[in-house]
Write a protein that holds these residues in place. Structure first.
Motif, short mmCIF file in Angstrom:
data_model
loop_
_atom_site.label_atom_id
_atom_site.label_comp_id
_atom_site.label_asym_id
_atom_site.label_seq_id
_atom_site.Cartn_x
_atom_site.Cartn_y
_atom_site.Cartn_z
N UNK A 113 0.79 -1.24 -0.04
CA UNK A 113 0.08 0.05 -0.11
C UNK A 113 0.86 1.32 -0.11
N UNK A 114 1.86 1.32 0.80
CA UNK A 114 2.94 2.36 0.90
C UNK A 114 3.55 2.39 -0.53
N UNK A 115 3.79 1.34 -1.38
CA UNK A 115 4.44 1.52 -2.50
C UNK A 115 3.64 2.13 -3.47
N UNK A 116 2.23 1.58 -3.48
CA UNK A 116 1.15 2.28 -4.49
C UNK A 116 0.95 3.59 -4.32
N UNK A 117 0.96 4.10 -3.05
CA UNK A 117 0.70 5.56 -2.62
C UNK A 117 2.04 6.31 -3.09
N UNK A 118 3.15 5.87 -3.01
CA UNK A 118 4.45 6.56 -3.31
C UNK A 118 4.85 6.68 -4.92
N UNK A 119 4.16 5.85 -5.60
CA UNK A 119 4.34 5.98 -7.05
C UNK A 119 3.93 7.08 -7.72
N UNK A 120 3.01 7.91 -6.99
CA UNK A 120 2.68 9.21 -7.63
C UNK A 120 3.70 10.30 -7.44
N UNK A 121 4.61 9.96 -6.63
CA UNK A 121 5.47 11.02 -6.12
C UNK A 121 6.77 11.11 -7.29
N UNK A 122 7.18 12.38 -7.14
CA UNK A 122 8.49 12.51 -8.16
C UNK A 122 9.64 12.08 -7.63
N UNK A 123 9.98 10.97 -7.37
CA UNK A 123 11.34 10.48 -7.01
C UNK A 123 11.70 9.26 -7.69
N UNK B 39 14.50 5.42 -4.40
CA UNK B 39 13.84 6.15 -3.48
C UNK B 39 12.56 5.80 -3.15
N UNK B 40 11.67 5.57 -3.97
CA UNK B 40 10.28 5.14 -3.58
C UNK B 40 10.40 3.84 -2.85
N UNK C 139 14.09 11.78 1.42
CA UNK C 139 13.73 12.65 0.18
C UNK C 139 14.03 14.04 0.18
N UNK C 140 14.88 14.49 1.03
CA UNK C 140 15.21 15.96 0.91
C UNK C 140 16.32 16.17 -0.13
N UNK C 141 16.16 17.17 -0.83
CA UNK C 141 17.19 17.76 -1.88
C UNK C 141 18.47 18.47 -1.16
N UNK C 142 17.84 19.26 -0.20
CA UNK C 142 19.17 20.09 0.72
C UNK C 142 18.91 19.93 2.17
N UNK C 143 19.64 19.23 2.86
CA UNK C 143 19.49 19.08 4.18
C UNK C 143 19.31 20.47 5.05
N UNK C 144 19.71 21.49 4.51
CA UNK C 144 19.97 22.90 5.11
C UNK C 144 18.62 23.71 5.09
N UNK C 145 17.70 23.28 4.03
CA UNK C 145 16.65 23.83 3.73
C UNK C 145 15.35 23.48 4.73
N UNK C 146 15.65 22.22 5.24
CA UNK C 146 14.63 21.81 6.03
C UNK C 146 14.45 22.62 7.13
#
Length: 318
Positions: A29-39, A43-44, A126-133
């Motif tokens: 279920x998590x995999x199906x939910x994350x397939x729509x993400x742009x990763x 990473x998915x 999933x972060x692109x830049x750690x410092x932006x969090x």
């Protein structure tokens, strides 16, 4: 002791089947939910694996219930339950069960910290830049809770950075501060001006305020939340003690009702103990996770007393 070893082997098998099957279902279920993400697909997959662990940690009592149901089914299938009930008494059964109950109780009481750990791991993945969090710093001392929230913090550019500070006592905000004019000097974060809420009055201050944070160390940690509270707080937490007692008794009660001599017969339905256990799982969630401000402690203690009476009733009946 051979019977106790048999019980442990059967329970480990039941728990393994429960964990593996639950994990696979949550992963799908998590995999199906994350397939729509742009990763990326890797990473998915990793995100779905972490998310499945996180969901499992949300439900320790439910996992325990399923494992006990499977154990009961396995023991009843070959009439092993009848043999066990004939040769060992309630005290021997408790020797087997108490370590299991203790493990799941500890898991239940610490599930929020474990869930937070996996949540931070997901964010780091999933972060692109750690410092932006955003960064959240918590410090609890002498009943006061200091909470610092830093948004849009970047080592190179503080133009969009925001600083928020809350001092909480007895679940009420005593002091709150805000600034969006920040700078760095000698590795210290400084607010050039800020607004403060205190004693129901909001004031603006034009003077500088040094924020007690090591700016470089802030980016060395991988998690979003940094808890600076003392690790060695020996103050007795009545709520925690009561929760520990409740869940130990509750898990004992679940085990007792499934091992009741009434359900030794394979023809006897397990629907009643399942429904009773589900009711008390929901009951425990409502009691220990509500937002009541009055009689909250009394309701929690009453819950422990009720479950204690039920455990006593089952043990005397056996």
């Amino acid at each position: 002791m051979k019977i106790i070893r048999l019980l442990y082997l059967k329970y480990i098998l039941s728990l393994s089947i429960c964990l593996i099957s639950s994990y696979v279902i949550f992963f799908i279920f998590s995999l199906l939910g994350n397939l729509n993400e742009d990763y990326f697909f890797k990473t998915i997959i990793n995100l779905s694996l972490l998310n499945s662990f996180q969901i499992l940690l949300y439900l320790p009592c439910f996992i325990f219930l399923i494992s006990v149901i499977l154990l009961t089914i396995f023991l009843r299938s070959k009439n092993e339950m009848i043999i066990i009930k004939s040769y060992i008494n309630i005290k021997m059964m408790m020797i087997f069960f108490l370590p299991v109950a203790f493990f799941f109780t500890i898991l239940e009481l610490n599930k929020n910290d474990l869930v937070t750990f996996f949540e931070n791991s997901k964010n780091n993945l999933v972060q692109q830049k750690n410092e932006n969090l955003p960064r959240i710093i918590i410090n609890e001392q002498n009943g006061y809770k200091d909470l610092i929230v830093l948004k849009n913090i970047n080592k190179k550019n503080l133009e969009k950075a925001e600083f928020r500070y809350y001092q909480i006592f007895n679940k009420k905000i005593e002091v709150a501060e805000f600034s969006n004019n920040l700078k760095i000097f000698n590795n210290n974060l400084i607010a050039t001006n800020y607004s403060q809420y205190k004693e129901n009055i909001i004031k603006d201050y034009a003077n500088q305020k040094i924020i007690n944070i090591n700016f470089n160390d802030l980016f060395k940690q991988s998690s979003i939340v940094l808890n600076l509270s003392s690790k060695y707080n020996y103050e007795i937490n009545n709520k925690l003690i009561n929760e520990f007692v409740f869940f130990i008794l509750f898990l004992c009660y679940v085990f007792f009702i499934f091992s009741n001599k009434k359900y030794v017969n394979i023809k006897e339905s397990l629907s009643n103990p399942i429904l009773i256990s589900l009711f008390f799982i929901i009951y425990s969630f409502l009691i220990f996770n509500n937002s009541l401000s009055i009689f909250k402690n009394e309701f929690e203690i009453l819950a422990s007393c009720i479950i204690g009476i039920l455990v006593l009733k089952e043990s005397l009946y056996e």
